[in-house]
Design a protein around this motif. Structure first.
Motif, PDB file in Angstrom:
ATOM      1  N   UNK A 117       0.809  -1.220   0.000  1.00 49.89           N
ATOM      2  CA  UNK A 117       0.000   0.000   0.000  1.00 49.89           C
ATOM      3  C   UNK A 117       0.845   1.274   0.000  1.00 49.89           C
ATOM      4  N   UNK A 118       2.123   1.173   0.336  1.00 51.30           N
ATOM      5  CA  UNK A 118       2.959   2.375   0.414  1.00 51.30           C
ATOM      6  C   UNK A 118       3.227   2.941  -0.982  1.00 51.30           C
ATOM      7  N   UNK A 119       3.544   2.048  -1.903  1.00 50.99           N
ATOM      8  CA  UNK A 119       4.023   2.488  -3.214  1.00 50.99           C
ATOM      9  C   UNK A 119       3.123   2.035  -4.358  1.00 50.99           C
ATOM     10  N   UNK A 120       1.932   1.571  -4.039  1.00 50.43           N
ATOM     11  CA  UNK A 120       1.043   0.984  -5.050  1.00 50.43           C
ATOM     12  C   UNK A 120       0.726   1.977  -6.169  1.00 50.43           C
ATOM     13  N   UNK A 121       0.604   3.251  -5.815  1.00 46.82           N
ATOM     14  CA  UNK A 121       0.288   4.266  -6.822  1.00 46.82           C
ATOM     15  C   UNK A 121       1.452   4.476  -7.779  1.00 46.82           C
ATOM     16  N   UNK A 127      -4.587  -3.787  -9.801  1.00 49.43           N
ATOM     17  CA  UNK A 127      -4.188  -4.314  -8.506  1.00 49.43           C
ATOM     18  C   UNK A 127      -5.385  -4.928  -7.774  1.00 49.43           C
ATOM     19  N   UNK A 145       1.749   1.554 -10.281  1.00 49.85           N
ATOM     20  CA  UNK A 145       0.795   1.665 -11.386  1.00 49.85           C
ATOM     21  C   UNK A 145       1.220   2.763 -12.356  1.00 49.85           C
ATOM     22  N   UNK A 146       1.609   3.919 -11.848  1.00 46.99           N
ATOM     23  CA  UNK A 146       1.982   5.016 -12.738  1.00 46.99           C
ATOM     24  C   UNK A 146       3.250   4.714 -13.528  1.00 46.99           C
TER      25      UNK A 146
END
Lengths: 281, 281, 281
Positions: free
Chosen positions: C31-35, C50, C38-39
């Motif tokens: 959850x820390x780096x999930x964004x 995800x 994806x980007x």
């Protein structure tokens, strides 16, 4: 007598100690701002690690120099993890930051925040409404039974949270930071007022959460009061500078991280700060 | 007869009402884009709060002016939380946005989206494939039994989702927004076509999710149709402007948030918009 | 004999194939780096999705061209989801990336990483300490019984992980990428050394996690070794370029995504690369 220069000198030492040793402060924090918390911790020179499970939290509590617990978005496993790790932190004497986000919303949040009273968080960071509501929940001076928290926002003024902040700090023996337009930090006997920041800090999510994470980083290197005040001061410096360079909240967040990275010990010393003794109680 | 100027005027009022009152719209949303959703909601003048647990969701449903439910990344607790809060929203007459991300993937997602049919989401926002698949799942016109959703991407054209969008809007009595190169928004009797945006919106994650969150913010201040159309229009204005200033998706996301923050009521009125009555059904 | 030009040519083909076909690589990640994951996947031309639940993970495993599993922040459901989907990936012959973040912390993490041994991840990406500790956990050459992982940070040098990386690659029959100041990528018989990157990559969270996600994108289009090396090379090019344009980690992350988006097949071919045969074992 309170010595402002001594406080500034200790803050400068904390900033440099962190940059020199890259200390780890683990977190159990919310999913909305978890990325910003980690990046802010890294920007000031610390190391970040986030977990959810009880034994992993215990590992971080023991391996790191401090920890940050933020109850922003509770998941079911938190019922097990949070009191367990708070107990470990308390029993091992590790400094830890509590960010009582949205205190008053939901039964698990209330239960967990009540449990934390016994484990005496070393630093409590919140907005005015959260600080007042937490004092109320713990039956301390300055608190109210009814939380005025609106979602994650404050509806009370920072100065209105003074008594609650002092009472919380006296209870924990640590420090309390109240974030707002001007910020208060107290250890129960000294009250520091820190100026600066930016109106954009209310226009991005996570300025408060990440301040808690950064306070945990500094708590690895100095006292709870100095750690909370250093984090608050660095945020005020970086926020003020970032605002001058941007014209919107997207750019502000990016620039703010850059400024956290660039803020020096000297900048800390030069930032506007008032110190007074808590004599009125 | 449909009056385009009246619609534009209502959108301008919604934009200004939100900036003036800072309304809260809580969300239960996915972990990938949760930060962008919150920052977009703040940028347009709203307040954000995200939770996972049933009683906390109920609190936000009742305390906020509207809510956004996005099924992007389901966690086990959602089986309990989502139908519970959707029922609360429906029974209390609170506007709520459903973003049926990746409809067709997994049994819980299918079950939850079926349950939502009875709770009539006030605004449904999705890409063309999601809108078609949701209509299919609910047994409405224009839907297909088989979802063409590819992960989170659409494989259908926006215009191909027209019938499904109208059918969904007629069923809920609210509005449906279909996002794509040009965007459709309908309340079942009027169809608006909004132009603008940027090719970079497909190159960042969360343009759609955050549009749903922003629609919820506007839904606190105006009708579902105007709210969905205002959010869509603000996104088209901000996207178009941001694209002119950047040369990559990283900068685009930052600039896009800045432009959301800066978009005025007048910008809304000046953005290209077609309005037609749904006479062909 | 190893042909460096042939390797570069294959990397160039992979970069162009991904840009041309927009392949989906699903993830179960932290959850820390999930964004950022994806980007980054979108920036190089892939598509991201995800999930958390077992049947949704199975759907993505089968629908996508490859998958990425990152154990950074374990949730209780991972106990069920991860071995289930790893088995599906192995049995269907789908390439998948394992990022053994913080191996050694917690009992579930240890159990899951042990289970993965049988499902032979096609690409393993980690820092030096993680690679050494995983080899140790799997009883392979170059591993140590005791993990030197400090939270999410490495305390070992990249070259010190050479033997472990080769042993892991020989076991899986795939590739291993060791990230650090210079990066190693091996398939057990060839060792590539890739240069570039930026000191800022340690000052943001997620450079490593998103590299794993990008490697999964390339694995949809080429062999595990070429995919891991292409991802590593693109990161080295983009990191080096981004650093020249910024003076802090906030701006770096934004610029880095822009540079990922702009990196061409030719840039890959021109980036500093050493290739040697693994003859010493």
């Amino acid at each position: 007598m309170v010595n402002k220069q001594e406080i500034q000198s200790k803050m400068m030492q904390a900033v440099e100690a962190v940059r020199g040793t890259n200390p780890m402060a683990g977190s159990i924090t919310n999913t909305v701002t978890i990325n910003l918390v980690a990046n802010a911790q890294l920007a000031v020179g610390g190391s970040a690690a986030m977990v959810y499970l009880p034994d992993e939290a215990e590992f971080l509590a023991k391996a790191g120099g401090a920890m940050c617990i933020n109850v922003g978005t509770l998941l079911p496993i938190y019922e097990e993890t949070l009191p367990y790790v708070a107990k470990v932190l308390h029993e091992t004497g590790k400094p830890w930051v509590l960010d009582p986000v949205a205190v008053g919303i939901g039964s698990l949040r209330t239960k967990l925040l009540q449990q934390f009273k016994a484990y005496k968080p070393t630093i409590i960071r919140g907005n005015a409404s959260e600080i007042i509501a937490l004092a109320g929940l713990w039956g301390l001076d300055g608190g109210t039974e009814q939380s005025n928290v609106r979602g994650v926002d404050s509806t009370d003024s920072v100065s209105g949270a003074k008594v609650a902040a002092i009472a919380l700090a006296k209870w924990t023996g640590g420090a309390v930071a109240v974030s707002g337009e001007t910020d208060l930090v107290t250890d129960g006997s000294i009250m520091a007022v820190s100026y600066g920041g930016s109106h954009f800090m209310e226009k991005i999510t996570g300025a408060g959460c990440s301040l808690g994470g950064v306070a945990a980083v500094y708590a690895t290197a100095t006292s709870p009061f100095i750690a909370a005040l250093t984090a608050t001061t660095v945020y005020n410096v970086a926020g003020k500078r970032a605002e001058l360079k941007v014209d919107g909240p997207g750019s502000f967040q990016v620039q703010f991280i850059d400024e956290l990275y660039k803020t020096t010990a000297e900048d800390i010393a030069n930032n506007s700060l008032d110190i007074e003794e808590v004599s009125f109680l």
